[in-house]
Write an enzyme that holds these catalytic residues in place. Sequence first.
Site, short mmCIF file in Angstrom:
data_model
loop_
_atom_site.label_atom_id
_atom_site.label_comp_id
_atom_site.label_asym_id
_atom_site.label_seq_id
_atom_site.Cartn_x
_atom_site.Cartn_y
_atom_site.Cartn_z
N SER A 126 16.07 -44.06 22.76
CA SER A 126 17.34 -43.81 23.44
C SER A 126 18.39 -44.77 22.90
CB SER A 126 17.14 -44.05 24.94
OG SER A 126 18.37 -44.19 25.59
N TYR A 150 14.18 -49.92 32.14
CA TYR A 150 13.92 -48.69 31.39
C TYR A 150 14.19 -48.92 29.91
CZ TYR A 150 15.03 -44.21 29.21
OH TYR A 150 15.09 -43.15 28.34
N LYS A 154 11.69 -48.85 26.39
CA LYS A 154 11.94 -48.07 25.15
C LYS A 154 11.89 -49.00 23.95
CE LYS A 154 12.17 -43.99 26.56
NZ LYS A 154 11.18 -43.03 26.13
P1 NAD Z 1 11.62 -35.48 31.82
O1 NAD Z 1 11.31 -36.37 32.95
O2 NAD Z 1 12.20 -34.14 32.11
O3 NAD Z 1 10.33 -35.26 30.92
C1 NAD Z 1 9.34 -36.27 30.76
C2 NAD Z 1 8.00 -35.62 31.11
O4 NAD Z 1 6.95 -36.59 30.94
C3 NAD Z 1 7.94 -35.13 32.56
O5 NAD Z 1 7.56 -33.76 32.56
C4 NAD Z 1 6.87 -36.01 33.21
O6 NAD Z 1 6.14 -35.30 34.19
C5 NAD Z 1 6.04 -36.43 32.01
N1 NAD Z 1 5.34 -37.71 32.15
C6 NAD Z 1 5.86 -38.90 32.55
N2 NAD Z 1 4.91 -39.83 32.51
C7 NAD Z 1 3.76 -39.24 32.11
C8 NAD Z 1 2.43 -39.70 31.89
N3 NAD Z 1 2.06 -40.96 32.11
N4 NAD Z 1 1.51 -38.80 31.46
C9 NAD Z 1 1.85 -37.51 31.24
N5 NAD Z 1 3.08 -37.02 31.45
C10 NAD Z 1 4.03 -37.88 31.86
O7 NAD Z 1 12.58 -36.30 30.81
P2 NAD Z 1 13.37 -35.80 29.53
O8 NAD Z 1 14.81 -35.86 29.84
O9 NAD Z 1 12.78 -34.56 29.00
O10 NAD Z 1 13.07 -37.01 28.55
C11 NAD Z 1 12.04 -36.98 27.58
C12 NAD Z 1 11.99 -38.31 26.86
O11 NAD Z 1 13.25 -38.56 26.26
C13 NAD Z 1 11.71 -39.49 27.77
O12 NAD Z 1 10.86 -40.37 27.08
C14 NAD Z 1 13.06 -40.11 27.97
O13 NAD Z 1 12.98 -41.49 28.22
C15 NAD Z 1 13.72 -39.83 26.62
N6 NAD Z 1 15.19 -39.80 26.70
C16 NAD Z 1 15.81 -38.95 27.57
C17 NAD Z 1 17.20 -38.95 27.67
C18 NAD Z 1 17.90 -38.06 28.66
O14 NAD Z 1 19.06 -38.33 28.96
N7 NAD Z 1 17.29 -36.99 29.15
C19 NAD Z 1 17.96 -39.83 26.87
C20 NAD Z 1 17.30 -40.65 25.97
C21 NAD Z 1 15.90 -40.64 25.90
N1 UFG Z 2 29.03 -40.37 35.77
C1 UFG Z 2 29.95 -40.13 36.78
N2 UFG Z 2 29.52 -39.53 37.92
C2 UFG Z 2 28.21 -39.16 38.10
C3 UFG Z 2 27.30 -39.40 37.08
C4 UFG Z 2 27.72 -40.03 35.92
O1 UFG Z 2 31.13 -40.47 36.64
O2 UFG Z 2 27.89 -38.64 39.18
C5 UFG Z 2 29.50 -41.00 34.54
C6 UFG Z 2 28.82 -42.31 34.25
O3 UFG Z 2 29.50 -43.37 34.88
C7 UFG Z 2 28.89 -42.36 32.73
C8 UFG Z 2 28.84 -40.90 32.31
O4 UFG Z 2 29.18 -40.14 33.47
O5 UFG Z 2 30.13 -42.88 32.36
C9 UFG Z 2 27.47 -40.48 31.83
O6 UFG Z 2 26.51 -40.87 32.81
P1 UFG Z 2 24.98 -40.41 32.75
O7 UFG Z 2 24.29 -41.04 33.90
O8 UFG Z 2 24.91 -38.93 32.62
O9 UFG Z 2 24.49 -41.01 31.36
P2 UFG Z 2 24.38 -42.52 30.87
O10 UFG Z 2 25.13 -42.58 29.59
O11 UFG Z 2 24.74 -43.48 31.90
O12 UFG Z 2 22.81 -42.71 30.67
C10 UFG Z 2 21.99 -41.72 30.08
C11 UFG Z 2 20.61 -41.76 30.71
C12 UFG Z 2 19.93 -43.05 30.38
C13 UFG Z 2 19.93 -43.29 28.92
C14 UFG Z 2 21.33 -43.21 28.38
C15 UFG Z 2 21.34 -43.33 26.92
O13 UFG Z 2 20.69 -41.63 32.10
O14 UFG Z 2 18.58 -42.94 30.78
O15 UFG Z 2 21.90 -41.96 28.73
O16 UFG Z 2 20.42 -42.41 26.38
F1 UFG Z 2 19.44 -44.51 28.63
#
Ligand code: NAD
Ligand code: UFG
Length: 337
Positions: A126, A150, A154
């Site tokens: 991330s 978190y 990572k």
């Molecule tokens: P998500 O929660 O929808 O998917 C993650 C999946 O992993 C879930 O289905 C959960 O049930 C499963 N899981 C968690 N722990 C587990 C375990 N110990 N064993 C087996 N399954 C397990 O999240 P996502 O948004 O699809 O994110 C996927 C990956 O991408 C994550 O590693 C997350 O940290 C990373 N990521 C997500 C974002 C975002 O904004 N969505 C941004 C940057 C990185």
């Molecule tokens: N925001 C609002 N109102 C809301 C939700 C979010 O104004 O109800 C704003 C936040 O302040 C931020 C922007 O929208 O400025 C984006 O917020 P998100 O929570 O959607 O995303 P972030 O960039 O804060 O964080 C996300 C994931 C993290 C990850 C990061 C970088 O939540 O897990 O992206 O990958 F680490």
Amino acid sequence: MPETVLVTGGAGYIGSHACVALLEAGYRVVALDNLSNSKREAIARIEEIAGASLVFEQVDLLDRAGLEALFRNHAPNAVIHFAGLKAVGESTEQPLRYWQNNVGGSAVLLDVMRRSGVRKLVFSSSCTVYGAPETLPLTEEAPLQTVNPYGRTKLAVEEMLRDLHASEPGWNISILRYFNPVGAHPSGMIGEDPLGIPNNLMPFITQVAVGQRERLSVFGGDYPTRDGTCIRDYIHVLDLVDGHLKALQWLEGKPGIGAHNLGTGQGQTVLEVVKGFERATGVSIPYDIVERRPGDAPAVFADPALARRELGWSAELGIDAMCADAWNWQQKNPSGY
Ligand code: NAD
Ligand code: UFG
């Protein structure tokens, strides 16, 4: 024989879209998930969209015996590792759970991989590993610094992967640093299905649009940006998963280990996303500008040049497609799966 890819977290938001793309590209797919943050229904929908079946195993990464059996039974050639917990706020309240699941779970997975002779991995990292950036756009050379548990999990997994690669020849590892994934499959059959009140901007907006929440709170209107609200690099989940397919191909060239940013390079303010959503869907989003949310950086966006050069990947879809597809999913599934 086509390549078999193990997708950990395959029932989750990004993993489910990756499973569709892999099946459509002709891979055999084994999806693993403990369903802690997802529903089994996602698996049926993946198969319906792709018109192909996959193997689903409800296994926890911390269950070493279960994982070993999965590797024995399905003999994957490569792993895309999505499984993990991802809520920043929750990670500050339950840090040990995050370290155990994200770091501990990855350590078990890597050990089972090496014992099974599987040394090809794509890992979901991330842009949170860059912390609050000082220079923009962010290149992969930017200093790594994390500001919450978190993010530290990572970064810890990234470090574990670098140590593993240094200790043992033969590993090929792609670390992908996602910016802000949004949107859904254009079929509207799979998408982001957060439990409870969404933490993230786009699911909150779609829940306001569908009438589940009254108004959006915009966190902070006094940042040093063009309209006072925070800038992020939103990327369509379809573009994001395409980056994983490109990374799998890149690993065929035996590159060793490398990290790439997956972002568009275009930052959008919160209000620009709101306007983009209204433009793409015709639905207006009432909002209030409220206090800043602790821990938010004013602006974060990628320099995606390295991914373009080395993976041959770049994002194609803009904010209108991201909003239209997120809305299509929400409308077709007002309460999620
Ligand atoms: P998500 O929660 O929808 O998917 C993650 C999946 O992993 C879930 O289905 C959960 O049930 C499963 N899981 C968690 N722990 C587990 C375990 N110990 N064993 C087996 N399954 C397990 O999240 P996502 O948004 O699809 O994110 C996927 C990956 O991408 C994550 O590693 C997350 O940290 C990373 N990521 C997500 C974002 C975002 O904004 N969505 C941004 C940057 C990185
Ligand atoms: N925001 C609002 N109102 C809301 C939700 C979010 O104004 O109800 C704003 C936040 O302040 C931020 C922007 O929208 O400025 C984006 O917020 P998100 O929570 O959607 O995303 P972030 O960039 O804060 O964080 C996300 C994931 C993290 C990850 C990061 C970088 O939540 O897990 O992206 O990958 F680490």
